[in-house]
Write an enzyme that holds these catalytic residues in place. Structure first.
Site, PDB file in Angstrom:
ATOM      1  NE  ARG A 141      19.770 -22.784 -56.295  1.00 17.41           N
ATOM      2  CZ  ARG A 141      19.430 -23.032 -54.949  1.00 17.41           C
ATOM      3  NH1 ARG A 141      19.352 -24.156 -54.412  1.00 17.41           N
ATOM      4  NH2 ARG A 141      19.842 -21.927 -54.067  1.00 17.41           N
ATOM      5  CG  HIS A 168      15.103 -25.537 -50.518  1.00 15.38           C
ATOM      6  ND1 HIS A 168      15.849 -26.745 -51.311  1.00 15.38           N
ATOM      7  CD2 HIS A 168      16.566 -24.803 -50.115  1.00 15.38           C
ATOM      8  CE1 HIS A 168      17.346 -26.475 -51.431  1.00 15.38           C
ATOM      9  NE2 HIS A 168      17.478 -25.201 -50.762  1.00 15.38           N
ATOM     10  CD  GLN A 171      19.186 -26.723 -46.298  1.00 15.19           C
ATOM     11  OE1 GLN A 171      19.870 -26.397 -47.221  1.00 15.19           O
ATOM     12  NE2 GLN A 171      19.385 -27.050 -45.005  1.00 15.19           N
ATOM     13  CG  ASP A 263      16.824 -19.180 -45.542  1.00 15.65           C
ATOM     14  OD1 ASP A 263      17.756 -19.158 -45.558  1.00 15.65           O
ATOM     15  OD2 ASP A 263      16.032 -19.404 -46.307  1.00 15.65           O
ATOM     16  CB  CYS A 303      19.505 -23.710 -45.659  1.00 18.99           C
ATOM     17  SG  CYS A 303      18.893 -22.073 -46.353  1.00 18.99           S
ATOM     18  NE  ARG A 330      20.851 -29.285 -49.453  1.00 17.92           N
ATOM     19  CZ  ARG A 330      20.760 -28.287 -50.254  1.00 17.92           C
ATOM     20  NH1 ARG A 330      21.181 -26.940 -49.783  1.00 17.92           N
ATOM     21  NH2 ARG A 330      20.369 -28.496 -51.462  1.00 17.92           N
TER      22      ARG A 330
END
Length: 354
Positions: A141, A168, A171, A263, A303, A330
């Site tokens: 990440r 991402h 996600q 988001d 998310c 997830r």
């Protein structure tokens, strides 16, 4: 008809042969449907075909059914280890990867910037080569997507994008699994994104059309998605026969949409821009007024973590909100990615209709 011992033996053999043939047919069918992903990287969904994306979602459904609902133990990662490099804080990515890998019998190793200074005390090249000799995969990440590209070039093990400035992908797989479970299929759904042109949106953009979904995007001026990714999205939409809209009007984006998505407006590293961003995003909060423009079967995704200016409580905690199912998924999708990239396991669950 009279049966002697020989009759019973013959019948038993026949039954055994029939069962064996059925198993060969069933697992043979699975083998034909199997999509070979072992040894691949997962840096962006743009690098995955429609069949490969469907396979990952099928794998996630299979693992969720067998482990969560049937209570089975599947030690598919036994003897394997995962290096988890996190330059940014995380709740869902860390927990889904760490607990998911352990649930499959593997050993996850969590590495923060206090444990490993990526590209500082040791070069990215050296880090990738060292971790390749000690672990079976790297989930990273990071701030800069180019770091993932370099690690993928130098590593001899799969690299998984846990989030970067561009994408991402983990996600979005969770989002698709959630929509698959809710609607029973993905083809024909219209997704409306209302918010920042960020990494989450750009993962939608590089994959939605491949699964037959339409995409309507509303961002303020100056906060549009990357132009290169917009061009890819336009090309994908033409290739797969889907619709794509880019606008600055949230209600235009929400028009007849099945899924409303937003988001955070202020990602990690953008804190200094908070005042400017809050001003630019006025009118972009998703509310029940926004939902009036959507389709009657609309749902909401986020998310997380969520802030009230992005979506009000009435929508966020409504029956149409799938955010907590989305968060749980997830775990099942990252497990599906790890199983697909590291093992020869094939799903046992019948393939869903996408």
């Amino acid at each position: 008809m009279l049966f002697n011992g020989r009759n019973f033996v013959s019948i038993a053999k026949l039954a055994g042969t029939r069962k064996q043939l059925l198993q060969q047919f069933w697992y043979g069918t699975l083998a034909q449907l199997n999509v070979p992903l072992k040894g691949r990287d997962l840096l962006t969904l743009q690098n995955y075909t429609a069949d490969e994306l469907k396979y990952l979602l099928w794998m996630a459904s299979d693992l969720k059914q067998r482990i969560k609902h049937k209570g089975e133990y599947l030690p598919l990662m036994q003897g394997k280890s995962l290096a988890m490099i996190f330059e940014k804080r995380s709740t869902r990515t860390r927990l889904s990867a760490e607990t998911g890998f352990a649930l499959l019998g593997g050993h996850p190793s969590f590495l923060t910037t206090q444990d490993i200074h990526l590209g500082t005390n040791e070069s990215l090249t050296d880090t990738a080569r060292v971790l390749s000799s000690m672990t079976n995969a790297i989930l990273a990440r990071v701030y800069n997507h180019n770091d993932l590209d370099l690690m993928a070039k130098e590593a001899t093990i799969p690299i998984i994008n846990g989030l970067s400035d561009l994408y991402h992908p983990l996600q979005i797989l969770a989002d698709y699994l959630t929509l698959q479970e809710h609607y029973g299929g993905l083809k024909g759904l219209t997704i409306a994104w209302i918010g920042d042109g960020n990494n989450v949106l750009q993962s939608f953009m590089t994959s939605a059309a491949k699964l037959g979904m339409h995409l309507r995007i509303a961002t303020p001026r100056g906060f549009e998605p990357d132009l290169r990714i917009t061009k890819i999205t336009e090309q994908n939409s033409r290739e797969y026969g889907t619709k794509f809209l880019l606008t600055t009007d949230p209600l235009e984006a929400a028009d007849s949409a099945n899924v409303l998505v937003t988001d955070t407006w202020i990602s990690m590293g953008q804190e200094e821009e908070k005042k400017e961003r809050l001003k630019a995003f006025q009118g972009y909060q998703i509310t029940m007024q926004t939902a009036k423009s959507a389709a009657s079967n609309w749902t909401f995704l986020h998310c997380l973590p969520r802030k009230p200016e992005e979506v009000d409580d009435e929508v966020f905690y409504s029956p149409q909100s799938l955010v907590f199912q989305e968060a749980e998924n997830r775990k099942w999708t990252i497990m599906a990615v790890m199983v697909s990239l590291l093992t020869d396991y094939s799903p046992q669950l019948r393939k869903p209709t996408f």
